[in-house]
Design an enzyme around this catalytic site. Structure first.
Site, PDB file in Angstrom:
ATOM      1  N   GLU A  76       0.811  -1.222   0.000  1.00 23.14           N
ATOM      2  CA  GLU A  76       0.000   0.000   0.000  1.00 23.14           C
ATOM      3  C   GLU A  76       0.844   1.271   0.000  1.00 23.14           C
ATOM      4  OE1 GLU A  76      -2.344  -3.409   1.097  1.00 23.14           O
ATOM      5  OE2 GLU A  76      -0.519  -2.657   2.035  1.00 23.14           O
ATOM      6  N   VAL A  96       9.802  -6.119   4.941  1.00 23.78           N
ATOM      7  CA  VAL A  96       9.323  -7.401   4.431  1.00 23.78           C
ATOM      8  C   VAL A  96      10.342  -8.457   4.831  1.00 23.78           C
ATOM      9  CG1 VAL A  96       8.467  -8.628   2.409  1.00 23.78           C
ATOM     10  CG2 VAL A  96       8.363  -6.131   2.463  1.00 23.78           C
ATOM     11  N   ILE A  97       9.882  -9.432   5.598  1.00 29.02           N
ATOM     12  CA  ILE A  97      10.756 -10.495   6.080  1.00 29.02           C
ATOM     13  C   ILE A  97      10.444 -11.772   5.286  1.00 29.02           C
ATOM     14  CG2 ILE A  97      11.420 -11.898   8.068  1.00 29.02           C
ATOM     15  CD1 ILE A  97      10.591  -9.508   9.857  1.00 29.02           C
ATOM     16  N   HIS A 155       5.365 -15.027  -1.422  1.00 32.85           N
ATOM     17  CA  HIS A 155       4.760 -13.735  -1.086  1.00 32.85           C
ATOM     18  C   HIS A 155       5.820 -12.649  -0.910  1.00 32.85           C
ATOM     19  CE1 HIS A 155       2.695 -10.803   1.629  1.00 32.85           C
ATOM     20  NE2 HIS A 155       1.748 -10.985   0.733  1.00 32.85           N
TER      21      HIS A 155
END
Length: 168
Positions: free
Chosen positions: A68, A92-93, A99
Site C-alpha cells: 500500500e 518485508v521479512i 509472497h
C-alpha cells in the site's frame, strides 16, 4: 539507501535543509512488522527535526502494509503538490512462500516508477530481509537506522532539485 558501513562507521551526518522554513515531507509507514517500521519512522522523524524541519510540515501516516505504500505515495505525489520529498517505510521479512518476492517487487518497481515520472522524490525506506534480526539490526541496531538514512536521502534530493532549479 546506504548502510552505516558506507560511512566507515561514523555517525550519520545530517545535511542542512535548503529553505528549511518551507521544507515539507511526508513519511508513510507500513503497519506490518511495527517494531521495525515504527523504529525506522522514528529515525526519519528525528533526522528531519534535527535538520530544522518544522513539525507541522511533516506528514506522518500509516498504511496497512508495504504494498500500500506505492498507492499512498502516488496519491501524495499527485495531490499534495507542495511536498519536497516522500519517504516510504516498510519491512518485508522472507518467509516460506513466494509472497516475499511479490511484495518486494511491487514496492520496489512501484517506487521506481514514481521516481521516474513524478515531480517529488520518493525515498525507498523498505527493508527486505531474511529474518527479524536483520531487520532489527537496520532499525536502530548494529547497522544503524535505515529510516534515518532515508530522511538524509530525502533532504539531499530535495536540496539538489532546488539547486538545479536555481542554476538551470
Amino acid at each position: 539507501m546506504s548502510t552505516i558501513l558506507n560511512t566507515n562507521g561514523d555517525k550519520l551526518e545530517i545535511p542542512e535543509v535548503k529553505d528549511a522554513a518551507s521544507f515539507r515531507c511526508a513519511i508513510f509507514t507500513a503497519e506490518w512488522n511495527p517494531t521495525v517500521t515504527y523504529a525506522l519512522r522514528d529515525g526519519a522523524l528525528d533526522v528531519l527535526k534535527s535538520a530544522g524541519v518544522k513539525e507541522e510540515h511533516i506528514i506522518s501516516e500509516t498504511v496497512p502494509g508495504t504494498v500500500e505504500l506505492v498507492n499512498i505515495a502516488a496519491f501524495a505525489q499527485h495531490q499534495l503538490c507542495d511536498l519536497d520529498a516522500i519517504i516510504v517505510i516498510g519491512c518485508v521479512i522472507r518467509g516460506e512462500t513466494p509472497h516475499f518476492d511479490y511484495v518486494c517487487q511491487i514496492a520496489a518497481e512501484g517506487t521506481a516508477r514514481l521516481n521516474s515520472s513524478g515531480d517529488t522524490p520518493v525515498i525507498f525506506g523498505v527493508l527486505t530481509v531474511n529474518n527479524e534480526q536483520e531487520a532489527l539490526d537496520r532499525a536502530g541496531g548494529s547497522l544503524g537506522n535505515k529510516g534515518a538514512e532515508a530522511a538524509v536521502a530525502a533532504i539531499k534530493m530535495a536540496n539538489l532539485r532546488k539547486l538545479l532549479r536555481i542554476r538551470y
